[in-house]
Design a protein around this motif. Sequence first.
Motif, mmCIF file in Angstrom:
data_model
loop_
_atom_site.group_PDB
_atom_site.id
_atom_site.type_symbol
_atom_site.label_atom_id
_atom_site.label_comp_id
_atom_site.label_asym_id
_atom_site.label_seq_id
_atom_site.Cartn_x
_atom_site.Cartn_y
_atom_site.Cartn_z
ATOM 1 N N LEU A 29 -13.287 10.529 5.470
ATOM 2 C CA LEU A 29 -14.638 10.629 6.025
ATOM 3 C C LEU A 29 -15.505 11.683 5.344
ATOM 4 O O LEU A 29 -16.726 11.625 5.443
ATOM 5 C CB LEU A 29 -14.563 10.951 7.525
ATOM 6 C CG LEU A 29 -13.840 9.925 8.398
ATOM 7 C CD1 LEU A 29 -13.662 10.470 9.804
ATOM 8 C CD2 LEU A 29 -14.607 8.613 8.424
ATOM 9 N N GLY A 30 -14.862 12.646 4.700
ATOM 10 C CA GLY A 30 -15.624 13.726 4.078
ATOM 11 C C GLY A 30 -16.265 14.654 5.099
ATOM 12 O O GLY A 30 -17.237 15.332 4.796
ATOM 13 N N THR A 64 -2.787 3.389 11.020
ATOM 14 C CA THR A 64 -3.306 2.099 11.467
ATOM 15 C C THR A 64 -4.292 2.275 12.615
ATOM 16 O O THR A 64 -5.382 1.689 12.612
ATOM 17 C CB THR A 64 -2.148 1.170 11.901
ATOM 18 O OG1 THR A 64 -1.292 0.968 10.772
ATOM 19 C CG2 THR A 64 -2.659 -0.161 12.399
ATOM 20 N N ILE A 65 -3.928 3.081 13.595
ATOM 21 C CA ILE A 65 -4.838 3.332 14.715
ATOM 22 C C ILE A 65 -6.095 4.030 14.228
ATOM 23 O O ILE A 65 -7.216 3.651 14.587
ATOM 24 C CB ILE A 65 -4.142 4.179 15.807
ATOM 25 C CG1 ILE A 65 -3.020 3.384 16.451
ATOM 26 C CG2 ILE A 65 -5.146 4.637 16.870
ATOM 27 C CD1 ILE A 65 -2.156 4.194 17.400
ATOM 28 N N LEU A 69 -10.192 3.071 14.373
ATOM 29 C CA LEU A 69 -11.206 3.953 14.947
ATOM 30 C C LEU A 69 -12.311 4.263 13.936
ATOM 31 O O LEU A 69 -13.486 4.373 14.309
ATOM 32 C CB LEU A 69 -10.556 5.242 15.454
ATOM 33 C CG LEU A 69 -9.641 5.078 16.669
ATOM 34 C CD1 LEU A 69 -8.886 6.373 16.951
ATOM 35 C CD2 LEU A 69 -10.424 4.627 17.890
ATOM 36 N N VAL A 70 -11.943 4.405 12.659
ATOM 37 C CA VAL A 70 -12.948 4.629 11.610
ATOM 38 C C VAL A 70 -13.877 3.418 11.510
ATOM 39 O O VAL A 70 -15.095 3.558 11.448
ATOM 40 C CB VAL A 70 -12.280 4.940 10.247
ATOM 41 C CG1 VAL A 70 -13.281 4.885 9.107
ATOM 42 C CG2 VAL A 70 -11.597 6.304 10.283
ATOM 43 N N VAL A 71 -13.297 2.221 11.521
ATOM 44 C CA VAL A 71 -14.104 0.997 11.465
ATOM 45 C C VAL A 71 -15.035 0.936 12.663
ATOM 46 O O VAL A 71 -16.227 0.630 12.518
ATOM 47 C CB VAL A 71 -13.195 -0.252 11.395
ATOM 48 C CG1 VAL A 71 -13.983 -1.530 11.633
ATOM 49 C CG2 VAL A 71 -12.486 -0.314 10.048
ATOM 50 N N GLN A 77 -22.240 3.236 14.070
ATOM 51 C CA GLN A 77 -23.305 3.893 13.316
ATOM 52 C C GLN A 77 -24.251 2.869 12.696
ATOM 53 O O GLN A 77 -25.459 3.083 12.660
ATOM 54 C CB GLN A 77 -22.713 4.799 12.239
ATOM 55 C CG GLN A 77 -22.071 6.047 12.797
ATOM 56 C CD GLN A 77 -21.314 6.850 11.745
ATOM 57 O OE1 GLN A 77 -20.960 6.349 10.678
ATOM 58 N NE2 GLN A 77 -21.021 8.104 12.058
ATOM 59 N N SER A 78 -23.709 1.752 12.225
ATOM 60 C CA SER A 78 -24.526 0.701 11.636
ATOM 61 C C SER A 78 -25.447 0.069 12.675
ATOM 62 O O SER A 78 -26.640 -0.141 12.425
ATOM 63 C CB SER A 78 -23.617 -0.368 11.007
ATOM 64 O OG SER A 78 -24.369 -1.455 10.557
ATOM 65 N N ILE A 79 -24.899 -0.229 13.844
ATOM 66 C CA ILE A 79 -25.712 -0.808 14.917
ATOM 67 C C ILE A 79 -26.778 0.183 15.358
ATOM 68 O O ILE A 79 -27.943 -0.172 15.546
ATOM 69 C CB ILE A 79 -24.817 -1.235 16.102
ATOM 70 C CG1 ILE A 79 -23.970 -2.436 15.689
ATOM 71 C CG2 ILE A 79 -25.649 -1.562 17.338
ATOM 72 C CD1 ILE A 79 -22.894 -2.808 16.685
#
Length: 168
Positions: A29-30, A64-65, A69-71, A77-79
């Motif tokens: 994520l930086g 995996t979890i 959560l990142v997705v 954020q996109s919405i």
Amino acid sequence: MACAAPSDSLSTLYRDHHGWLAGWLRRKLGNGHDAADLAHDTFLRILAARNAAAIEEPRKYLATIAKGLVVDRFRRQSIEAAWLETLAARPEPLAISPETRALILETLLAIDRMLDELGPRAREIFLLAQFEGLTYAAIGERLGVSVTTVKKHLARALAHCLILAEGC
């Protein structure tokens, strides 16, 4: 009655892998703050979902979890960015209060989650019907499916919308 303490296996999992997970997320994520939040959320998911002792490959399972959560975070954020862009384009007299903005954003996120639950075919049919205004026949022709299939998927999507509306 006191709350049950996390199991020893969860404590061990957290102690042994939290630092690794937070570092892995920070590199992805930086951003250390978002990484810390998502690492915390990852362990909350494990606490709510299952017995940590049953996890055979902890880092793979945690990754995996965390990826999910990142997705979810990027999708949100996109919405939110699209919604803010839409708001910015509105004339000032039609501005919406912060409370209404928050309610609309939460509704958009709930609709997005609902659409994800439908599956790709039903989601596409719903979007074609609702946003492009296509008839059942036009949707069937575009997707190469029967009108009956279009009706079935659209009915399923509308049922999901009703369930969503009842929860509001």
